[in-house]
Design a protein around this motif. Structure first.
Motif, mmCIF file in Angstrom:
data_model
loop_
_atom_site.group_PDB
_atom_site.id
_atom_site.type_symbol
_atom_site.label_atom_id
_atom_site.label_comp_id
_atom_site.label_asym_id
_atom_site.label_seq_id
_atom_site.Cartn_x
_atom_site.Cartn_y
_atom_site.Cartn_z
ATOM 1 N N ILE A 1 122.210 -114.495 -74.231
ATOM 2 C CA ILE A 1 120.816 -114.177 -73.913
ATOM 3 C C ILE A 1 119.973 -115.418 -74.187
ATOM 4 O O ILE A 1 119.938 -115.925 -75.313
ATOM 5 C CB ILE A 1 120.323 -112.979 -74.737
ATOM 6 C CG1 ILE A 1 121.260 -111.777 -74.551
ATOM 7 C CG2 ILE A 1 118.904 -112.601 -74.319
ATOM 8 C CD1 ILE A 1 120.960 -110.620 -75.483
ATOM 9 N N ILE A 2 119.296 -115.913 -73.139
ATOM 10 C CA ILE A 2 118.554 -117.174 -73.207
ATOM 11 C C ILE A 2 117.084 -116.892 -72.912
ATOM 12 O O ILE A 2 116.766 -116.250 -71.908
ATOM 13 C CB ILE A 2 119.101 -118.189 -72.181
ATOM 14 C CG1 ILE A 2 120.628 -118.315 -72.292
ATOM 15 C CG2 ILE A 2 118.436 -119.549 -72.357
ATOM 16 C CD1 ILE A 2 121.258 -119.084 -71.142
ATOM 17 N N SER A 3 116.196 -117.390 -73.757
ATOM 18 C CA SER A 3 114.768 -117.216 -73.519
ATOM 19 C C SER A 3 114.307 -118.165 -72.425
ATOM 20 O O SER A 3 114.997 -119.135 -72.087
ATOM 21 C CB SER A 3 113.978 -117.499 -74.800
ATOM 22 O OG SER A 3 113.869 -118.901 -75.018
ATOM 23 N N PRO A 4 113.124 -117.938 -71.833
ATOM 24 C CA PRO A 4 112.612 -118.857 -70.806
ATOM 25 C C PRO A 4 112.449 -120.283 -71.314
ATOM 26 O O PRO A 4 112.441 -121.235 -70.517
ATOM 27 C CB PRO A 4 111.261 -118.245 -70.427
ATOM 28 C CG PRO A 4 111.368 -116.808 -70.806
ATOM 29 C CD PRO A 4 112.239 -116.772 -72.017
ATOM 30 N N ASP A 5 112.315 -120.441 -72.646
ATOM 31 C CA ASP A 5 112.183 -121.776 -73.232
ATOM 32 C C ASP A 5 113.525 -122.413 -73.554
ATOM 33 O O ASP A 5 113.573 -123.538 -74.065
ATOM 34 C CB ASP A 5 111.335 -121.701 -74.512
ATOM 35 C CG ASP A 5 109.901 -121.270 -74.234
ATOM 36 O OD1 ASP A 5 109.357 -121.653 -73.180
ATOM 37 O OD2 ASP A 5 109.336 -120.546 -75.067
ATOM 38 N N GLY A 6 114.609 -121.701 -73.291
ATOM 39 C CA GLY A 6 115.929 -122.257 -73.539
ATOM 40 C C GLY A 6 116.504 -121.955 -74.896
ATOM 41 O O GLY A 6 117.520 -122.556 -75.295
ATOM 42 N N ASP A 7 115.904 -121.035 -75.644
ATOM 43 C CA ASP A 7 116.454 -120.642 -76.939
ATOM 44 C C ASP A 7 117.605 -119.656 -76.748
ATOM 45 O O ASP A 7 117.517 -118.739 -75.926
ATOM 46 C CB ASP A 7 115.379 -119.981 -77.804
ATOM 47 C CG ASP A 7 114.236 -120.928 -78.129
ATOM 48 O OD1 ASP A 7 114.514 -122.118 -78.393
ATOM 49 O OD2 ASP A 7 113.070 -120.493 -78.097
ATOM 50 N N HIS A 8 118.659 -119.847 -77.525
ATOM 51 C CA HIS A 8 119.799 -118.925 -77.505
ATOM 52 C C HIS A 8 119.467 -117.774 -78.439
ATOM 53 O O HIS A 8 119.566 -117.899 -79.662
ATOM 54 C CB HIS A 8 121.062 -119.657 -77.933
ATOM 55 C CG HIS A 8 122.281 -118.804 -77.953
ATOM 56 N ND1 HIS A 8 123.484 -119.233 -78.482
ATOM 57 C CD2 HIS A 8 122.516 -117.546 -77.507
ATOM 58 C CE1 HIS A 8 124.391 -118.282 -78.370
ATOM 59 N NE2 HIS A 8 123.822 -117.242 -77.784
ATOM 60 N N LEU A 9 119.098 -116.632 -77.892
ATOM 61 C CA LEU A 9 118.636 -115.494 -78.689
ATOM 62 C C LEU A 9 119.772 -114.676 -79.268
ATOM 63 O O LEU A 9 119.625 -114.059 -80.315
ATOM 64 C CB LEU A 9 117.736 -114.598 -77.828
ATOM 65 C CG LEU A 9 116.501 -115.264 -77.218
ATOM 66 C CD1 LEU A 9 115.735 -114.254 -76.361
ATOM 67 C CD2 LEU A 9 115.601 -115.851 -78.291
ATOM 68 N N GLY A 10 120.900 -114.661 -78.594
ATOM 69 C CA GLY A 10 122.028 -113.873 -79.078
ATOM 70 C C GLY A 10 123.124 -113.813 -78.038
ATOM 71 O O GLY A 10 122.953 -114.293 -76.909
ATOM 72 N N THR A 11 124.246 -113.248 -78.415
ATOM 73 C CA THR A 11 125.388 -113.111 -77.513
ATOM 74 C C THR A 11 125.963 -111.707 -77.619
ATOM 75 O O THR A 11 126.255 -111.238 -78.721
ATOM 76 C CB THR A 11 126.485 -114.146 -77.840
ATOM 77 O OG1 THR A 11 125.963 -115.464 -77.666
ATOM 78 C CG2 THR A 11 127.700 -113.956 -76.933
ATOM 79 N N ILE A 12 126.103 -111.039 -76.506
ATOM 80 C CA ILE A 12 126.768 -109.741 -76.451
ATOM 81 C C ILE A 12 128.253 -110.010 -76.231
ATOM 82 O O ILE A 12 128.650 -110.530 -75.190
ATOM 83 C CB ILE A 12 126.224 -108.874 -75.311
ATOM 84 C CG1 ILE A 12 124.717 -108.665 -75.451
ATOM 85 C CG2 ILE A 12 126.946 -107.531 -75.266
ATOM 86 C CD1 ILE A 12 124.086 -108.010 -74.244
ATOM 87 N N ARG A 13 129.057 -109.626 -77.222
ATOM 88 C CA ARG A 13 130.493 -109.915 -77.145
ATOM 89 C C ARG A 13 131.229 -108.683 -76.613
ATOM 90 O O ARG A 13 131.369 -107.696 -77.317
ATOM 91 C CB ARG A 13 131.020 -110.349 -78.509
ATOM 92 C CG ARG A 13 130.393 -111.649 -78.996
ATOM 93 C CD ARG A 13 131.026 -112.145 -80.272
ATOM 94 N NE ARG A 13 130.396 -113.369 -80.738
ATOM 95 C CZ ARG A 13 130.739 -114.593 -80.370
ATOM 96 N NH1 ARG A 13 131.737 -114.753 -79.499
ATOM 97 N NH2 ARG A 13 130.122 -115.645 -80.839
ATOM 98 N N THR A 14 131.673 -108.788 -75.385
ATOM 99 C CA THR A 14 132.410 -107.706 -74.750
ATOM 100 C C THR A 14 133.906 -107.856 -75.024
ATOM 101 O O THR A 14 134.372 -108.937 -75.391
ATOM 102 C CB THR A 14 132.161 -107.715 -73.233
ATOM 103 O OG1 THR A 14 132.379 -109.048 -72.742
ATOM 104 C CG2 THR A 14 130.733 -107.310 -72.920
ATOM 105 N N PRO A 15 134.698 -106.782 -74.885
ATOM 106 C CA PRO A 15 136.142 -106.861 -75.144
ATOM 107 C C PRO A 15 136.853 -107.887 -74.267
ATOM 108 O O PRO A 15 137.888 -108.419 -74.657
ATOM 109 C CB PRO A 15 136.626 -105.443 -74.846
ATOM 110 C CG PRO A 15 135.436 -104.583 -75.088
ATOM 111 C CD PRO A 15 134.266 -105.391 -74.635
ATOM 112 N N GLU A 16 136.326 -108.151 -73.075
ATOM 113 C CA GLU A 16 136.857 -109.181 -72.194
ATOM 114 C C GLU A 16 135.719 -110.131 -71.849
ATOM 115 O O GLU A 16 134.562 -109.723 -71.778
ATOM 116 C CB GLU A 16 137.404 -108.574 -70.904
ATOM 117 C CG GLU A 16 138.466 -107.516 -71.100
ATOM 118 C CD GLU A 16 138.845 -106.871 -69.773
ATOM 119 O OE1 GLU A 16 139.710 -107.432 -69.074
ATOM 120 O OE2 GLU A 16 138.269 -105.830 -69.434
#
Length: 337
Positions: free
Chosen positions: A288-303
């Motif tokens: 998940i990337i903000s419009p300013d380019g910040d990495h807000l988080g990652t959703i880790r799926t099984p694949e």
């Protein structure tokens, strides 16, 4: 847990972890459970995901799926997505489960020296299905009678590599990427570069940029002033190109660079929400990337996911991940064609 027709729903525990640089990583290494506990909250995800948001598998058994697009309304709509090696476009709905929408996609009579079915899918301004046909090396449209017509297959009288992903502008023009992944061999390529193009309503194709080594996922900011493109190569970056009034691009800038990430996976397809955040398949899951380019988080799926799209009422993110189709509810509303 939602009832899913024809498939067992799989809930994956998400745990938000606060990282030193402000990253909030949603981790899913815990086993699947219908009683997933609520993750720790993180301010960077406020308004985007609920504290108890969980990933649900709604379909499985595919080869490598890509290019999801929601068609119709929240109640009676359905998701279409590509299985590239399976040479099939599948249809999935809450009520009917999974069925074949189009198969085969690949047309040997075109003699393209390409392989695979379709990749990215979208709808044009009239609601017609648009396909980036990987192996057919073209952008195509499905007409009301079910026939397919070529919208673009060449630039400068040379065959395109293998159109990968596409997004429509409110003017009726479309932007698409053209990496080499659908070529049967490197020698089959005719252009000698990987391009980002504009397809105008009159059928003309304009090269906007050839600076990226593997342009892949593509999307527009909500105000249509910025074109985002993912680079699925050793340089794992997302680029932002300003759009001019005549729909050309200015000099691009790196929005986010995850080349140093220890997670597997590369930038691929993505979705954009109404706040301008990018929900992008990338290292470790959906970044998940903000419009300013910040990495807000990652959703880790099984694949590892290859693409994402909002569906239903715009508050459900669908993720195509190798052999499975997954989804997660969001607080923010996503942009949909």
């Amino acid at each position: 847990m939602r009832e899913v027709a024809g498939f067992c729903a799989c809930m994956v525990l998400l745990t938000a972890v606060s990282c030193g640089g402000g990253d909030a990583v949603l981790d899913s290494h815990a086993p699947a459970s219908a009683e997933a506990s609520a993750p720790e909250s993180d301010d960077s995800l406020d308004g985007l995901l609920a504290a108890d948001a969980t990933v649900e598998r709604v379909a499985e058994g595919f080869q490598f799926i890509e290019g999801p697009v929601w068609v119709g309304d929240a109640v009676d709509g359905h998701l279409l997505f590509s299985d590239i090696p399976g040479d099939t476009v599948f249809r999935w709905s809450e009520s009917d489960g999974t069925s074949v929408f189009l198969s085969p996609v690949f047309l040997p009579e075109l003699e393209t020296n390409g392989v695979g079915g379709s990749n990215g899918l979208t709808l044009d301004l009239e609601g017609r299905l648009i396909l980036c046909e990987h192996g057919n090396r073209r952008v195509a449209r499905i007409e009301a009678d079910g026939s397919r017509v070529t919208l673009a297959d060449r630039y400068d009288d040379k065959r395109l590599n293998s159109p990968n992903d596409i997004v429509y502008h409110s003017s009726g023009a479309a932007f698409f990427t053209d990496p080499p992944y659908g070529l049967a061999s490197p020698e089959a390529g005719e252009l000698g570069f990987q391009g980002i193009y504009r397809l105008d309503p009159d059928g003309s194709v304009t090269l906007l940029s050839d600076v990226m080594s593997r342009p892949n996922g593509i999307g527009l900011s909500p105000d249509e002033t910025t074109l985002y493109v993912a680079n699925s190569d050793v340089e794992r970056v997302w680029m932002a190109f300003p759009l001019t009034d005549d729909l050309n691009v200015g000099e691009g800038r790196v929005l986010l660079d995850l080349s140093a990430s220890e997670d597997p996976g590369a930038p691929d397809g993505f979705a954009v929400d109404t706040l301008g955040n990018i929900w992008a398949s990338g290292p470790g899951g959906v970044v998940i990337i903000s419009p300013d380019g910040d990495h807000l988080g990652t959703i880790r799926t099984p694949e590892l996911p290859a693409n994402a799209a909002f569906g239903n009422d715009g508050h459900t993110l669908y993720m195509t991940a190798r052999t499975g189709l997954y989804r997660i509810d969001t607080l923010v509303q996503g942009l949909m064609p």
